[in-house]
Design a protein around this motif. Structure first.
Motif, PDB file in Angstrom:
ATOM      1  N   UNK A   1      -6.103 -35.290 -49.917  1.00 16.17           N
ATOM      2  CA  UNK A   1      -7.050 -35.499 -51.013  1.00 16.17           C
ATOM      3  C   UNK A   1      -7.384 -34.183 -51.706  1.00 16.17           C
ATOM      4  N   UNK A   2      -7.667 -33.162 -50.927  1.00 14.38           N
ATOM      5  CA  UNK A   2      -8.003 -31.875 -51.510  1.00 14.38           C
ATOM      6  C   UNK A   2      -6.788 -31.255 -52.203  1.00 14.38           C
ATOM      7  N   UNK A   3      -5.600 -31.427 -51.603  1.00 17.61           N
ATOM      8  CA  UNK A   3      -4.380 -30.892 -52.214  1.00 17.61           C
ATOM      9  C   UNK A   3      -4.115 -31.548 -53.568  1.00 17.61           C
ATOM     10  N   UNK A   4      -4.308 -32.877 -53.639  1.00 19.14           N
ATOM     11  CA  UNK A   4      -4.139 -33.570 -54.913  1.00 19.14           C
ATOM     12  C   UNK A   4      -5.178 -33.099 -55.926  1.00 19.14           C
ATOM     13  N   UNK A   5      -6.401 -32.855 -55.461  1.00 21.76           N
ATOM     14  CA  UNK A   5      -7.445 -32.358 -56.346  1.00 21.76           C
ATOM     15  C   UNK A   5      -7.125 -30.990 -56.912  1.00 21.76           C
ATOM     16  N   UNK A   6      -6.352 -30.197 -56.170  1.00 21.81           N
ATOM     17  CA  UNK A   6      -5.947 -28.869 -56.636  1.00 21.81           C
ATOM     18  C   UNK A   6      -4.686 -28.915 -57.500  1.00 21.81           C
ATOM     19  N   UNK A   7      -4.169 -30.127 -57.715  1.00 18.46           N
ATOM     20  CA  UNK A   7      -3.025 -30.278 -58.615  1.00 18.46           C
ATOM     21  C   UNK A   7      -1.670 -30.240 -57.949  1.00 18.46           C
ATOM     22  N   UNK A   8      -1.620 -30.304 -56.617  1.00 11.92           N
ATOM     23  CA  UNK A   8      -0.337 -30.248 -55.913  1.00 11.92           C
ATOM     24  C   UNK A   8       0.331 -31.613 -55.893  1.00 11.92           C
ATOM     25  N   UNK A   9       1.646 -31.617 -56.002  1.00 12.35           N
ATOM     26  CA  UNK A   9       2.426 -32.847 -55.851  1.00 12.35           C
ATOM     27  C   UNK A   9       2.701 -33.025 -54.358  1.00 12.35           C
ATOM     28  N   UNK A  10       1.781 -33.701 -53.690  1.00 15.33           N
ATOM     29  CA  UNK A  10       1.745 -33.709 -52.223  1.00 15.33           C
ATOM     30  C   UNK A  10       3.030 -34.251 -51.616  1.00 15.33           C
ATOM     31  N   UNK A  11       3.418 -35.472 -52.006  1.00 13.96           N
ATOM     32  CA  UNK A  11       4.583 -36.106 -51.381  1.00 13.96           C
ATOM     33  C   UNK A  11       5.868 -35.326 -51.664  1.00 13.96           C
ATOM     34  N   UNK A  12       6.003 -34.830 -52.894  1.00 12.76           N
ATOM     35  CA  UNK A  12       7.199 -34.073 -53.248  1.00 12.76           C
ATOM     36  C   UNK A  12       7.304 -32.792 -52.429  1.00 12.76           C
ATOM     37  N   UNK A  13       6.204 -32.029 -52.372  1.00 12.18           N
ATOM     38  CA  UNK A  13       6.205 -30.776 -51.618  1.00 12.18           C
ATOM     39  C   UNK A  13       6.414 -31.026 -50.130  1.00 12.18           C
ATOM     40  N   UNK A  14       5.792 -32.090 -49.629  1.00 14.27           N
ATOM     41  CA  UNK A  14       5.921 -32.399 -48.199  1.00 14.27           C
ATOM     42  C   UNK A  14       7.367 -32.734 -47.845  1.00 14.27           C
ATOM     43  N   UNK A  15       8.018 -33.530 -48.678  1.00 14.72           N
ATOM     44  CA  UNK A  15       9.403 -33.910 -48.397  1.00 14.72           C
ATOM     45  C   UNK A  15      10.345 -32.710 -48.496  1.00 14.72           C
ATOM     46  N   UNK A  16      10.119 -31.833 -49.481  1.00 14.05           N
ATOM     47  CA  UNK A  16      10.955 -30.639 -49.620  1.00 14.05           C
ATOM     48  C   UNK A  16      10.815 -29.745 -48.396  1.00 14.05           C
ATOM     49  N   UNK A  17       9.572 -29.525 -47.991  1.00 10.12           N
ATOM     50  CA  UNK A  17       9.334 -28.652 -46.833  1.00 10.12           C
ATOM     51  C   UNK A  17       9.823 -29.293 -45.540  1.00 10.12           C
ATOM     52  N   UNK A  18       9.658 -30.609 -45.432  1.00 11.86           N
ATOM     53  CA  UNK A  18      10.162 -31.312 -44.245  1.00 11.86           C
ATOM     54  C   UNK A  18      11.679 -31.196 -44.164  1.00 11.86           C
ATOM     55  N   UNK A  19      12.358 -31.317 -45.302  1.00 12.42           N
ATOM     56  CA  UNK A  19      13.821 -31.183 -45.323  1.00 12.42           C
ATOM     57  C   UNK A  19      14.233 -29.784 -44.880  1.00 12.42           C
ATOM     58  N   UNK A  20      13.511 -28.760 -45.335  1.00 15.95           N
ATOM     59  CA  UNK A  20      13.825 -27.386 -44.926  1.00 15.95           C
ATOM     60  C   UNK A  20      13.596 -27.193 -43.432  1.00 15.95           C
ATOM     61  N   UNK A  21      12.490 -27.750 -42.912  1.00 18.26           N
ATOM     62  CA  UNK A  21      12.191 -27.630 -41.481  1.00 18.26           C
ATOM     63  C   UNK A  21      13.242 -28.345 -40.640  1.00 18.26           C
ATOM     64  N   UNK A  22      13.665 -29.517 -41.087  1.00 17.43           N
ATOM     65  CA  UNK A  22      14.697 -30.277 -40.372  1.00 17.43           C
ATOM     66  C   UNK A  22      16.019 -29.517 -40.397  1.00 17.43           C
TER      67      UNK A  22
END
Length: 344
Positions: free
Chosen positions: A237-258
């Motif tokens: 919620x706070x990340x979305x309030x700050x203007x972040x594309x939460x799902x997109x960033x999460x999937x990109x970072x998850x792919x890098x971690x994997x």
């Protein structure tokens, strides 16, 4: 006055971070030197220096450059890769217990590698460079399954649900892996059993070359995404309030971690807890900001794995203990401590 105090605090934190990085770097160099002289055949410091500068015998050069140095370099790369992978998973899931081993990512990558090894000789030259790709496929499918099962519409990812889902999936994959090992010949079964225990089996320069591109590409990419990780750590919620594309960033970072976890598992076997311990120790040393936490986690993980590998080769000479077992001896009590702390 507040601005001045904030600037002073930031300067102190920056100096502390630089000091921590320097100390970790020095410790890695010390263990690196000790590791070069650890093995059934000892090389005195004088012979070690002579061999490094090309003045050793053919046997000494073979021992140092073809057996020990590739393994040491791989230990460092694996430790850094697994630690950063764990740090990213903890950041995007807001779960202090997230780790590629605990969440089942390592198990998925390992299952794919084991399937490949069961049908092809592990010593073949070409497949070495395919192992990280195959491990990525297995880890990616596992991560997709875990993410799908743990995700709930309108609620996102619950840290507890993610952890429990990962543990359940990891248990299922481990059971399937054990069943598959029953079909193997005695030679391959011995190899797979050692691999599952976390033995660094890729001990030649071709394995270094197979792993190095993944580390050189994905580690800097994740560090560049440190700001996004900071925002995601605050909650959806706070990340979305700050203007972040939460799902997109999460999937990109998850792919890098994997990708990092899979490429490391392809040459290291089932080494666990590195992605858990590295970020936790890093957070205690430099705080939660990922700009410094990621590099410190990488150095901490590298130090942990190279130390564990050196101890494993030294304790029961001429035999050796798989690196994963030594790491588990350190990591299991630490994991229980974190669980107890989390409950309290």
């Amino acid at each position: 006055m507040k601005d001045v105090s904030l600037n002073l605090s930031e300067q102190r934190q920056r100096k502390r971070s630089i000091t921590v990085l320097t100390v970790l770097g020095i410790l890695i160099v010390i263990v690196f030197i000790i590791s070069m002289n650890t093995g059934y055949i000892r090389l005195s410091p004088k012979i070690l220096v002579q061999t490094l500068f090309g003045m050793g015998t053919e046997k000494q050069s073979l021992i140092l450059f073809e057996f020990r140095l590739p393994r040491i370099v791989i230990s460092l790369l694996i430790g850094a890769g697994l630690a950063i992978s764990g740090c990213v998973m903890q950041g995007i899931s807001r779960n202090a217990l997230a780790d590629p081993g605990i969440l089942g990512i390592n198990a998925g990558a390992g299952l794919m590698v084991m399937l490949f090894i069961s049908f092809y000789p592990s010593t073949a030259a070409a497949p070495v460079y395919l192992l990280p790709v195959l491990a990525l496929v297995g880890a990616g499918l596992t991560a997709t399954l875990i993410y799908t099962l743990a995700y709930k519409r309108h609620h996102g990812i619950s840290p507890t649900r993610l952890l429990l889902t990962g543990i359940a999936v990891a248990a299922g994959i481990s059971a399937a892996t054990i069943v598959l090992t029953l079909r193997l010949s005695p030679d391959k079964y011995q190899f797979v059993a050692t691999w599952m225990a976390g033995s660094i089996w890729g001990t030649s320069w071709k394995f270094v070359l197979a792993l190095l591109p993944w580390i050189l590409i994905l580690v800097p990419f994740v560090i560049l995404k440190a700001r996004a990780l900071n925002v995601l750590s605050l909650g959806d919620h706070l990340a979305k309030g700050l203007g972040a594309s939460v799902e997109k960033e999460r999937l990109i970072l998850l792919a890098a971690a994997v990708g990092l976890a899979a490429s490391c598992v392809a040459v290291s076997g089932g080494i666990g807890f590195v992605g858990l311990i590295g970020p936790h120790l890093g957070r205690r040393l430099v705080g939660p900001k990922h700009q410094m936490l990621l590099p410190v986690s990488a150095l901490t993980g590298a130090l942990l794995v190279i130390t564990a590998d050196t101890l494993g080769r030294w304790i029961l000479q001429p035999s050796e203990i798989p690196t994963g077992i030594v790491v588990a001896v350190i990591g299991a009590p630490y994991f229980l401590y974190l669980l107890a702390k989390a409950k309290s």
